[in-house]
Scaffold this active site. Structure first.
Site, short mmCIF file in Angstrom:
data_model
loop_
_atom_site.label_atom_id
_atom_site.label_comp_id
_atom_site.label_asym_id
_atom_site.label_seq_id
_atom_site.Cartn_x
_atom_site.Cartn_y
_atom_site.Cartn_z
CB SER A 67 -4.28 -4.12 -3.43
OG SER A 67 -4.47 -3.78 -4.75
N GLY A 68 -1.95 -3.45 -1.29
CA GLY A 68 -1.68 -3.28 0.12
C GLY A 68 -0.40 -3.96 0.56
CG ASP A 94 -4.27 3.13 -2.31
OD1 ASP A 94 -5.00 2.86 -1.32
OD2 ASP A 94 -4.18 2.41 -3.32
CG HIS A 113 -7.28 0.07 -3.15
ND1 HIS A 113 -5.94 0.28 -3.35
CD2 HIS A 113 -7.53 -1.17 -3.61
CE1 HIS A 113 -5.42 -0.79 -3.92
NE2 HIS A 113 -6.36 -1.68 -4.10
#
Ligand code: 4AZ
Length: 236
Positions: A185-186, A90, A41
């Site tokens: 995120s990530g 993801d 994402h």
């Protein structure tokens, strides 16, 4: 990062900041000299001529620190089966335009092995995402410790009620208080394997809000994607 502390500068030398037209947008982890693992994402639409870069060796991403290596991203490989709806798969790999220079402040993180299980183990999540004050923590990387919980518990009705797929992993406390958040995120969830080495166990993926009771942080299980990761790295 909610409920955490500022990291000792450069104590997480695998931590990557991803920037788009100079603006920070996601975290990542350096897994080889030319590849960064992040979340699918974080692969956002690219406006023509827009520049995506990875900053390695950073603590304060608003400063031009001597330790920083800012390298253009040459290629973004999103998992083919990533679903925005179910949030499954993801995970993504970003290829750097040239290899990083490894040193004291820029190091690789080993991937979790196939049989590494972290249930009940304390892991740590880090990033420049939303902090306790609701702002990005760009002036210093932050981190917090969170225990890995079972998918069964995470899927309870008072929690995610079945939304947690087998390749996802939950970490955090029933009472909340410590978690990754928007902007993390990530980034890495780092755990110790049975040999005591730090390995990349998860990729910060999603959650309902941040650090809320019963809504654990949800991570992509790295050990479920080893073949995918290696296939992408060897073929590109
Ligand atoms: C996000 O929006 C996000 N609490 C990342 C992690 C978590 C929630 C939201 C986990 O990128």
């Amino acid at each position: 990062i909610i409920g955490g502390i500022e990291s000792i500068p450069h104590s997480r030398p695998y931590q990557v900041a991803l920037v788009r037209s100079g603006e920070f947008f996601c975290g990542g982890s350096l897994i080889s000299k030319q590849y960064v693992i992040t979340a699918a994402h974080c692969v956002v639409d690219r406006i023509p001529n827009e520049k995506f870069e990875a900053i390695l060796g950073a603590h304060n991403i608003l400063k031009e620190e001597e330790s920083q290596q800012k390298i253009e991203i040459e290629k973004r490989i999103k998992h083919e089966k990533y679903s925005r709806k179910t949030k499954e798969n993801d995970i993504a790999i970003f290829k750097l335009a040239h290899p990083a220079e490894l040193n004291d402040k820029v190091k690789l993180i080993q991937l979790a092995a196939q049989n590494d299980h972290f249930l009940g183990k304390m892991c740590s999540v880090s990033g420049w995402g939303t902090s306790d004050d609701g702002m990005l923590a760009e002036e210093g990387l932050r981190e917090t410790d969170v225990p890995v919980i079972s998918n069964e518990k995470c899927n309870a009705l008072i929690s995610y009620g079945g939304e947690i797929a087998s390749k996802m992993m939950c970490a955090g406390y029933a009472k909340g208080g410590k978690d990754g958040c928007q902007g993390d995120s990530g980034g890495p969830l780092v755990c110790k394997n049975h040999q005591g080495d730090e390995v990349l166990g998860g990729v910060v993926s999603w959650g309902r809000g941040c650090a809320k009771p019963n809504y654990y942080g949800v991570y992509t299980r790295v050990d479920e994607y080893l073949e995918w990761i290696h296939s992408k790295i060897s073929k590109s």
